[in-house]
Design an enzyme around this catalytic site. Structure first.
Site, PDB file in Angstrom:
ATOM      1  CB  CYS A  60      -0.981  -0.005   1.163  1.00  0.00           C
ATOM      2  SG  CYS A  60      -0.230  -0.005   2.806  1.00  0.00           S
ATOM      3  CG  HIS A 111      -4.327  -0.383   3.966  1.00  0.00           C
ATOM      4  ND1 HIS A 111      -3.548  -1.235   3.213  1.00  0.00           N
ATOM      5  CD2 HIS A 111      -5.280   0.103   3.118  1.00  0.00           C
ATOM      6  CE1 HIS A 111      -4.017  -1.280   1.974  1.00  0.00           C
ATOM      7  NE2 HIS A 111      -5.072  -0.472   1.897  1.00  0.00           N
ATOM      8  CG  HIS A 123      -6.906   0.475  -1.026  1.00  0.00           C
ATOM      9  ND1 HIS A 123      -6.881  -0.683  -0.296  1.00  0.00           N
ATOM     10  CD2 HIS A 123      -8.178   0.579  -1.489  1.00  0.00           C
ATOM     11  CE1 HIS A 123      -8.069  -1.243  -0.311  1.00  0.00           C
ATOM     12  NE2 HIS A 123      -8.875  -0.501  -1.031  1.00  0.00           N
TER      13      HIS A 123
END
Length: 152
Positions: A60, A111, A123
């Site tokens: 990510c 994240h 993402h």
């Protein structure tokens, strides 16, 4: 005589109990185009790979790092934790295209994605690779941590 009175009364009661169905809710406003849409289309579906930063797989923070570099010419640090300390905090209801959105996904696990408007962000998902998701998704909503706005 009772039947003559009972039938209209019954009809009146049934009419009073019926209701007009509510109209369907209006459709959501169309998602506005984001500067990151082209980047997303180029990377869509690329698998997640911890530590990766190529089309063979990426994580990510590599995704957001590449997105900011290619779309805005802005260099982000490599890790999610480092990216989370940049810029200024943004209230969730004030998000704008390009804001970084952060989530706590586990004990000391984070994240990050890029907000693209209309409650959506792009993402690198661990399960589906590079995708577009909604902030109000049950999973992401419960793990939302913060958002940051970067200015060059």
């Amino acid at each position: 005589m009772h039947c003559k009175l009972l039938l209209p009364l019954l009809a009146l009661l049934l009419a009073a109990c019926s209701s007009t169905p509510e109209p369907p809710p209006p459709p959501p406003p169309p998602r506005q185009s984001s500067a990151f849409d082209g980047f997303y289309q180029q990377w869509r579906g690329v698998p997640y790979r911890m530590g990766g930063s190529s089309r063979a797989g990426l994580d990510c923070s590599a995704f957001t790092q590449l997105a900011y570099q290619q779309v805005l010419g802005f260099n982000l640090p490599r890790t999610t934790e480092s990216q989370a300390s940049l810029g200024t905090p943004v209230d969730r209801y004030r998000l704008q295209h390009g804001d970084l959105v952060f989530f706590k996904t586990g004990w000391q696990q984070y994240h990050v994605g890029v907000y693209t408007g209309a409650g959506e962000f792009i993402h690198a998902s661990t399960s589906k690779g590079v995708i577009r998701s909604r902030l109000d998704n049950v999973y992401w909503n419960s793990r939302y941590w913060q958002a940051r706005r970067l200015t060059q």
